[in-house]
Design a protein around this motif. Structure first.
Motif, PDB file in Angstrom:
ATOM      1  N   GLY A 366       0.918  -1.279  -0.053  1.00  0.00           N
ATOM      2  CA  GLY A 366      -0.062  -0.066  -0.227  1.00  0.00           C
ATOM      3  C   GLY A 366       1.017   1.200   0.073  1.00  0.00           C
ATOM      4  N   ASP A 367       0.505   2.216   0.390  1.00  0.00           N
ATOM      5  CA  ASP A 367       0.920   3.620   0.576  1.00  0.00           C
ATOM      6  C   ASP A 367       0.680   4.070   2.140  1.00  0.00           C
ATOM      7  OD1 ASP A 367       1.863   6.269   0.258  1.00  0.00           O
ATOM      8  OD2 ASP A 367       0.027   6.895  -0.789  1.00  0.00           O
ATOM      9  N   ALA A 368       1.922   4.108   2.623  1.00  0.00           N
ATOM     10  CA  ALA A 368       1.934   4.656   4.155  1.00  0.00           C
ATOM     11  C   ALA A 368       0.755   3.943   4.913  1.00  0.00           C
ATOM     12  CB  ALA A 368       1.998   6.185   4.085  1.00  0.00           C
ATOM     13  N   ILE A 369       0.744   2.788   4.718  1.00  0.00           N
ATOM     14  CA  ILE A 369      -0.377   1.917   5.176  1.00  0.00           C
ATOM     15  C   ILE A 369      -0.903   2.104   6.541  1.00  0.00           C
ATOM     16  CG2 ILE A 369       1.042  -0.033   5.792  1.00  0.00           C
ATOM     17  CD1 ILE A 369      -2.696  -0.272   4.135  1.00  0.00           C
ATOM     18  N   THR A 370       0.218   2.463   7.386  1.00  0.00           N
ATOM     19  CA  THR A 370      -0.442   2.613   8.898  1.00  0.00           C
ATOM     20  C   THR A 370      -1.126   3.977   9.147  1.00  0.00           C
ATOM     21  OG1 THR A 370       1.740   3.636   9.358  1.00  0.00           O
ATOM     22  CG2 THR A 370       1.480   1.313  10.000  1.00  0.00           C
ATOM     23  N   ASP A 371      -0.968   4.891   8.039  1.00  0.00           N
ATOM     24  CA  ASP A 371      -1.639   6.108   8.332  1.00  0.00           C
ATOM     25  C   ASP A 371      -3.164   6.062   8.062  1.00  0.00           C
ATOM     26  OD1 ASP A 371       0.255   8.664   8.880  1.00  0.00           O
ATOM     27  OD2 ASP A 371       1.352   7.936   7.112  1.00  0.00           O
ATOM     28  N   PRO A 372      -3.660   5.600   7.276  1.00  0.00           N
ATOM     29  CA  PRO A 372      -5.020   5.457   7.042  1.00  0.00           C
ATOM     30  C   PRO A 372      -5.536   4.644   7.959  1.00  0.00           C
ATOM     31  CG  PRO A 372      -4.047   4.333   4.899  1.00  0.00           C
ATOM     32  CD  PRO A 372      -2.768   5.065   5.820  1.00  0.00           C
ATOM     33  N   LEU A 373      -5.031   3.342   8.465  1.00  0.00           N
ATOM     34  CA  LEU A 373      -5.487   2.469   9.393  1.00  0.00           C
ATOM     35  C   LEU A 373      -5.623   3.058  10.773  1.00  0.00           C
ATOM     36  CD1 LEU A 373      -3.889  -1.089   8.409  1.00  0.00           C
ATOM     37  CD2 LEU A 373      -6.335  -0.456   8.573  1.00  0.00           C
ATOM     38  N   GLY A 374      -4.126   3.960  11.239  1.00  0.00           N
ATOM     39  CA  GLY A 374      -4.256   4.759  12.131  1.00  0.00           C
ATOM     40  C   GLY A 374      -5.240   5.789  12.347  1.00  0.00           C
ATOM     41  N   GLY A 375      -5.624   6.352  11.290  1.00  0.00           N
ATOM     42  CA  GLY A 375      -6.816   7.756  11.381  1.00  0.00           C
ATOM     43  C   GLY A 375      -8.073   7.006  11.293  1.00  0.00           C
ATOM     44  N   LEU A 376      -8.314   5.876  10.946  1.00  0.00           N
ATOM     45  CA  LEU A 376      -9.552   4.984  11.149  1.00  0.00           C
ATOM     46  C   LEU A 376      -9.694   4.571  12.900  1.00  0.00           C
ATOM     47  CD1 LEU A 376      -9.892   3.149   8.042  1.00  0.00           C
ATOM     48  CD2 LEU A 376     -11.845   4.477   8.771  1.00  0.00           C
ATOM     49  N   HIS A 377      -8.770   4.025  13.299  1.00  0.00           N
ATOM     50  CA  HIS A 377      -8.771   3.554  14.504  1.00  0.00           C
ATOM     51  C   HIS A 377      -8.599   4.790  15.508  1.00  0.00           C
ATOM     52  CE1 HIS A 377      -7.764  -0.100  12.781  1.00  0.00           C
ATOM     53  NE2 HIS A 377      -7.951  -0.593  13.723  1.00  0.00           N
ATOM     54  N   GLY A 378      -7.941   5.838  15.108  1.00  0.00           N
ATOM     55  CA  GLY A 378      -7.857   7.012  16.085  1.00  0.00           C
ATOM     56  C   GLY A 378      -9.211   7.701  16.095  1.00  0.00           C
ATOM     57  N   ALA A 379     -10.147   7.800  15.180  1.00  0.00           N
ATOM     58  CA  ALA A 379     -11.471   8.395  15.324  1.00  0.00           C
ATOM     59  C   ALA A 379     -12.266   7.815  16.245  1.00  0.00           C
ATOM     60  CB  ALA A 379     -11.980   8.565  13.678  1.00  0.00           C
ATOM     61  N   LEU A 380     -11.976   6.264  16.124  1.00  0.00           N
ATOM     62  CA  LEU A 380     -12.828   5.306  16.993  1.00  0.00           C
ATOM     63  C   LEU A 380     -12.429   5.609  18.284  1.00  0.00           C
ATOM     64  CD1 LEU A 380     -14.584   2.835  17.556  1.00  0.00           C
ATOM     65  CD2 LEU A 380     -12.579   1.352  16.791  1.00  0.00           C
ATOM     66  N   ALA A 381     -11.453   5.700  18.634  1.00  0.00           N
ATOM     67  CA  ALA A 381     -10.976   5.535  19.984  1.00  0.00           C
ATOM     68  C   ALA A 381     -11.151   7.062  20.672  1.00  0.00           C
ATOM     69  CB  ALA A 381      -9.426   5.526  20.074  1.00  0.00           C
ATOM     70  N   THR A 382     -11.234   7.892  19.700  1.00  0.00           N
ATOM     71  CA  THR A 382     -11.584   9.530  20.217  1.00  0.00           C
ATOM     72  C   THR A 382     -12.737   9.627  20.494  1.00  0.00           C
ATOM     73  OG1 THR A 382      -9.565  10.317  19.008  1.00  0.00           O
ATOM     74  CG2 THR A 382     -11.383  11.891  19.545  1.00  0.00           C
ATOM     75  N   TRP A 383     -13.589   9.234  19.647  1.00  0.00           N
ATOM     76  CA  TRP A 383     -15.104   9.418  19.759  1.00  0.00           C
ATOM     77  C   TRP A 383     -15.613   8.644  20.962  1.00  0.00           C
ATOM     78  CZ3 TRP A 383     -17.564  13.256  17.452  1.00  0.00           C
ATOM     79  CH2 TRP A 383     -19.025  13.409  17.917  1.00  0.00           C
ATOM     80  N   ALA A 384     -15.227   7.386  21.016  1.00  0.00           N
ATOM     81  CA  ALA A 384     -15.541   6.582  22.262  1.00  0.00           C
ATOM     82  C   ALA A 384     -15.137   7.206  23.810  1.00  0.00           C
ATOM     83  CB  ALA A 384     -15.028   5.267  22.237  1.00  0.00           C
ATOM     84  N   CYS A 385     -13.836   7.615  23.536  1.00  0.00           N
ATOM     85  CA  CYS A 385     -13.284   8.382  24.857  1.00  0.00           C
ATOM     86  C   CYS A 385     -14.238   9.616  25.077  1.00  0.00           C
ATOM     87  CB  CYS A 385     -11.877   8.775  24.587  1.00  0.00           C
ATOM     88  SG  CYS A 385     -11.045   9.265  26.109  1.00  0.00           S
ATOM     89  N   TRP A 386     -14.456  10.331  24.012  1.00  0.00           N
ATOM     90  CA  TRP A 386     -15.355  11.550  24.320  1.00  0.00           C
ATOM     91  C   TRP A 386     -16.506  11.314  24.727  1.00  0.00           C
ATOM     92  CZ3 TRP A 386     -16.742  16.544  24.730  1.00  0.00           C
ATOM     93  CH2 TRP A 386     -17.767  17.072  24.290  1.00  0.00           C
ATOM     94  N   MET A 387     -17.457  10.280  24.289  1.00  0.00           N
ATOM     95  CA  MET A 387     -18.797   9.717  24.546  1.00  0.00           C
ATOM     96  C   MET A 387     -18.459   9.148  26.092  1.00  0.00           C
ATOM     97  SD  MET A 387     -20.798  10.869  22.265  1.00  0.00           S
ATOM     98  CE  MET A 387     -22.176   9.969  23.025  1.00  0.00           C
ATOM     99  N   ASN A 388     -17.647   8.858  26.706  1.00  0.00           N
ATOM    100  CA  ASN A 388     -17.426   8.150  28.008  1.00  0.00           C
ATOM    101  C   ASN A 388     -16.536   8.930  29.022  1.00  0.00           C
ATOM    102  OD1 ASN A 388     -18.524   5.228  27.794  1.00  0.00           O
ATOM    103  ND2 ASN A 388     -17.367   5.376  25.654  1.00  0.00           N
ATOM    104  N   GLY A 389     -16.344  10.122  28.722  1.00  0.00           N
ATOM    105  CA  GLY A 389     -16.028  11.162  29.955  1.00  0.00           C
ATOM    106  C   GLY A 389     -14.645  11.569  29.641  1.00  0.00           C
ATOM    107  N   GLY A 390     -14.045  11.480  28.543  1.00  0.00           N
ATOM    108  CA  GLY A 390     -12.523  12.191  28.404  1.00  0.00           C
ATOM    109  C   GLY A 390     -11.504  11.416  28.844  1.00  0.00           C
ATOM    110  N   GLY A 391     -10.412  11.612  28.485  1.00  0.00           N
ATOM    111  CA  GLY A 391      -9.211  11.068  28.890  1.00  0.00           C
ATOM    112  C   GLY A 391      -8.037  11.393  27.993  1.00  0.00           C
TER     113      GLY A 391
END
Length: 467
Positions: A366-391
Motif C-alpha cells: 500500500g501507501d504509508a499503510i499505517t496512516d489510513p489505518l491509524g486515522g480510522l482507529h484514532g477516530a474510533l478511540a477518540t469518539w468513544a473516549c469523548w462519549m465516555n467522559g474524556g481522557g
C-alpha cells in the motif's frame, strides 16, 4: 482476542474485537455485506490501482477488512449521532485513495510515496524512510563515514552490506532516522490496539453538544481522524505553525491529485495559524488548546513540552477533555522519541516480511499503510473516549497495525505453508473476479487557505478571555 479463521466474517468480528478493547458492547444485528478479503484488498487499491484480477502481488492478509471493521465500530459508537451517515460507506475505500489520486504505486525497492527504500544489510533487509532532506545528511554517521552525503541511489544500494541489522536499527533511531528491519515481530505481544487513561474528572457530553476539536497534526493519520470527527458534526480547527505549514499542503503544486487529497483530509475544518516561535503565538496556541474538547496531535512529547504544552495538566483543567496522541511506537521512555512514517512502520509491523515469505523478496504494501489505518482507529478511540467522559489516548501506529495482523490466525500462529496455500487460493478467486475498484472519495468542500479563520477564532478567544 483473535477472531476465528472464517473469511466471511472478518469485518464484523474485527469490529467487535476493537469494541471489546474499549470495554464496549459488541455489534448487534448489523446489515453489513461482506466480500471476500482478497477481493476487498484488491478493490480498495492497497495492492495497486489496476483491475482486481491483475497480476499485482497478493497481500496475504485482510487489510481492507480491518479498515472496514474500524469504520463499522466507529459507526456503532456513534449510532445515536444523526450525522453518522456522513461517514464513508466503507473503511477500505480510504486505503488506496492517495495512490489513486497521485497515480503512484509501490515499486520493487521504493514505496509508493517515493521516500522509503529497502537496503540490504549483512544479515537481512532494512527500510529507511528518507522523507526529509536532512535524512541524507545522517547517512554517513550511520555507516561510520563510509559513504558520503549523497542522494545517489546506486551508491546507497550497497552502502549497508557490511553492517548488521542489530547495529543499524538502534543507531539509526538514535540519529533520528525512520528505520526498521524487515522482520516479523512477536505478534503475541500485541494484546490491545490502544492505551487509554480515563479522565479523573470525567464529564459526559450532552447529546446536543458537538465537540470543539483542535487538530495539531499533519500529513495523513491525524488529519484523517479529524476529518472523520468533522463528519460526525465536530467543529474542527486545523492549527499550523505559520513558519512551517502542513507538509501535505501543496498550494503551489500543479498536481491536482495532491490538492484533492489535502481537501479530503482537511476540507471540513477551519484553519488557524500562529507563530510558535513567539510568545504571542504560543499564548494563542495554548489558549486555543485550553478551550478544546478534543485535541489531536502527532508530535513527540518533548516537542510539545518545549512549547509549554503539557497534556496531563490541560486534561486536569477541563473535565471531559480528550487528548489523542498519535506516535509511531507509543509513549514511554524507550519508544516515544522514535521517528516513524507510514511505510517504515508498516515494515516494522511485519508486512514486508510477510511479502518476502510469500513472494520471495520484501515488498512495500500500500501507501504509508499505517496512516489510513491509524486515522480510522484514532477516530474510533477518540469518539468513544469523548462519549465516555474524556481522557488520554496513546495511539501507536505500530501497535494498531501489529494488533490487526495479530488477529489473523495464520499470522499469529505463524504457518508459512498455510499462508502460501491461502495466497494461491486468493489468487484463483481474484482471477475469477470481474469487480471494479472502489470509487475514490470526493471532498465535501475545499480546504481553506492557511489562517483563513484567524480573525474569527481570535475574536472568540478574546471573548472567552474577557468572560
Amino acid at each position: 482476542m483473535a477472531f476465528q479463521p472464517n473469511e466471511k466474517t472478518n469485518v464484523i468480528a474485527y469490529a467487535n474485537t476493537l469494541l471489546a478493547g474499549l470495554n464496549l458492547s459488541p455489534l448487534s444485528d448489523v446489515p453489513f455485506i461482506e466480500t471476500h478479503p482478497a477481493i476487498n484488498n484488491a478493490r480498495s487499491g492497497v495492492q495497486g490501482h489496476a483491475h482486481p484480477s491483475s497480476n499485482n502481488k497478493i497481500i496475504p492478509t485482510a487489510l481492507a477488512d480491518y479498515a472496514d471493521g474500524a469504520l463499522l465500530a466507529l459507526k456503532s459508537v456513534a449510532q445515536d449521532n444523526p450525522l453518522k451517515t456522513n461517514l464513508p460507506e466503507y473503511g477500505a475505500h480510504l486505503l488506496g485513495e492517495r495512490m489513486a489520486l497521485f497515480n503512484t504505486h509501490p515499486r520493487e525497492q521504493v514505496s509508493a510515496g517515493g521516500s522509503c527504500h529497502f537496503f540490504e544489510a549483512r544479515n537481512g533487509y532494512l527500510a529507511i524512510n528518507l522523507a526529509r532532506d536532512e535524512d541524507f545528511d545522517l547517512l554517513p554517521a550511520l555507516t561510520d563515514a563510509q559513504i558520503p552525503i549523497t542522494t545517489d541511489k546506486q551508491i546507497l544500494e550497497n552502502a549497508f552490506k557490511k553492517f548488521s541489522i542489530q547495529d543499524l536499527i538502534p543507531l539509526g533511531r538514535d540519529l533520528g532516522l525512520a528505520i526498521s528491519a524487515v522482520a516479523l515481530p512477536d505478534y503475541d505481544s500485541f494484546d490491545n490496539w490502544v492505551s487509554m487513561s480515563p479522565s479523573a474528572t470525567s464529564q459526559y457530553p450532552s447529546p446536543k453538544v458537538s465537540p470543539l476539536v483542535v487538530d495539531l497534526s499533519s500529513l495523513w493519520a491525524g488529519p484523517l481522524t479529524g476529518s472523520l470527527l468533522a463528519m460526525l458534526g465536530a467543529e474542527v480547527i486545523k492549527v499550523e505553525s505559520s513558519k512551517r505549514l502542513d507538509g501535505a499542503r501543496r498550494d503551489k503544486s500543479d498536481d491536482q491529485g495532491e490538492k484533492e487529497f489535502y481537501d479530503l483530509m482537511n476540507g471540513g475544518k477551519k484553519s488557524f495559524t500562529c507563530d510558535f516561535t513567539t510568545q504571542e503565538g504560543r499564548e494563542q496556541l495554548l489558549q486555543l488548546i485550553e478551550c478544546a474538547d478534543i485535541v489531536i496531535e502527532a508530535s513527540r512529547p518533548r516537542a510539545l513540552r518545549q512549547l509549554g504544552i503539557h497534556a496531563e495538566t490541560l486534561l486536569a483543567k477541563k473535565p471531559g477533555k480528550v487528548w489523542l496522541s498519535i506516535t509511531a511506537y507509543g509513549h514511554g521512555p524507550a519508544t516515544e522519541n522514535i521517528i516513524g512514517f507510514g511505510d517504515d512502520i508498516g515494515v516494522a509491523a511485519g508486512l514486508s516480511s510477510l511479502m518476502d515469505i510469500i513472494h520471495g523478496r520484501p515488498l512495500f504494501v500500500g501507501d504509508a499503510i499505517t496512516d489510513p489505518l491509524g486515522g480510522l482507529h484514532g477516530a474510533l478511540a477518540t469518539w468513544a473516549c469523548w462519549m465516555n467522559g474524556g481522557g488520554m489516548i496513546d495511539l501507536s501506529l505500530y501497535q494498531v497495525l501489529g494488533f490487526a495482523l495479530s488477529q489473523d490466525p495464520l499470522i499469529r500462529a505463524f504457518n508459512k505453508n498455510n499462508l502460501i496455500r491461502r495466497t494461491s487460493e486468493w489468487t484463483k478467486i481474484l482471477n475469477m473476479s470481474d469487480e471494479n475498484m472502489y470509487p475514490v472519495r470526493k471532498a465535501s468542500k475545499p480546504a481553506p487557505p492557511p489562517g483563513y479563520h484567524n480573525e474569527e477564532i481570535l475574536r472568540k478567544l478574546d471573548a472567552l478571555q474577557k468572560s
